[in-house]
Design a protein around this motif. Structure first.
Motif, PDB file in Angstrom:
ATOM      1  N   THR A  27       9.710   7.528  -9.386  1.00  0.00           N
ATOM      2  CA  THR A  27      10.760   6.557  -9.078  1.00  0.00           C
ATOM      3  C   THR A  27      12.067   7.286  -8.872  1.00  0.00           C
ATOM      4  N   ARG A  28      13.018   6.560  -8.313  1.00  0.00           N
ATOM      5  CA  ARG A  28      14.361   7.113  -8.137  1.00  0.00           C
ATOM      6  C   ARG A  28      15.362   5.971  -8.318  1.00  0.00           C
ATOM      7  N   ILE A  29      16.325   6.212  -9.170  1.00  0.00           N
ATOM      8  CA  ILE A  29      17.407   5.262  -9.411  1.00  0.00           C
ATOM      9  C   ILE A  29      16.861   3.910  -9.886  1.00  0.00           C
ATOM     10  N   ASP A  30      15.880   3.922 -10.757  1.00  0.00           N
ATOM     11  CA  ASP A  30      15.434   2.666 -11.364  1.00  0.00           C
ATOM     12  C   ASP A  30      16.555   2.175 -12.272  1.00  0.00           C
ATOM     13  N   ARG A  31      16.720   0.868 -12.378  1.00  0.00           N
ATOM     14  CA  ARG A  31      17.829   0.303 -13.153  1.00  0.00           C
ATOM     15  C   ARG A  31      17.671   0.498 -14.664  1.00  0.00           C
TER      16      ARG A  31
END
Length: 189
Positions: A27-31
């Motif tokens: 993932t990338r930049i998951d909240r």
């Protein structure tokens, strides 16, 4: 966008794992805090955080070198990956026989393609719209993700700003049909 992308990504991983396949979730930049894929319905799974410096091919080769089989990658928030990551995904499929499943938005809050999404569309063997029905407040199909700041749709700013879908968020996103997106009409929330 509240349409179930991350839920579908985790379901894909679950289905493959149940059949004895081994995979990695990225993932990338998951909240959420920490490297994981999270969903608004409460599911979560550990994930490898994709940074600009990460080479997905090295990630797989390193796992193989440690004796870990990798049959597939599930890549969540793929619209935030960089162009090199998308090319690496294609290389994994074509030259390493690793299946890659990428999940992400196609367009940003201005209704412009994310660069990574455009590259995915150019290289993907198959592109499928998520089957979860996402609706605008008016009941029409929700197609666009409006960025809302101080109760108004904004159309300028950085391409990537993390927000949520809850009304109390400083920056939030609301799914709208094309008509209401273009008009900036958030309805009577």
């Amino acid at each position: 966008m509240d349409c179930g992308k991350s839920t579908m990504a985790l379901q894909m991983n679950h289905n493959h794992a149940r059949q004895g396949r081994r995979g990695l979730v990225t993932t990338r930049i998951d909240r959420s805090l920490g490297p994981q894929v999270t969903t608004r319905i409460g599911l979560a799974h550990a994930a490898v955080e994709v940074t600009d410096a990460l080479d997905l091919r090295d990630l797989v080769r390193d796992a193989w070198a440690e004796g870990v089989r990798v049959d597939y990658l599930v890549c969540d928030e793929a619209s935030f990956y960089n162009l090199e990551h998308i090319d690496q995904m294609a290389d994994l499929v074509d030259n390493y026989d690793v299946d890659v499943y990428a999940f992400g938005l196609a367009t940003d809050f201005r209704s412009c393609l994310f660069p990574a999404a455009q590259r995915l569309f150019e290289l993907a063997d198959e592109v499928a719209r998520i089957q979860v029905e996402v609706l605008c407040w008016c009941g029409r199909e929700g197609l666009l993700n409006a960025r809302v700041v101080a109760g108004r749709v904004v159309r300028e700013g950085r391409q990537v700003v993390i927000g949520d879908t809850v009304d109390t968020a400083e920056v939030r996103y609301q799914v709208l049909c094309r008509r209401h997106y273009r008009a900036g009409d958030l309805g009577g929330r």
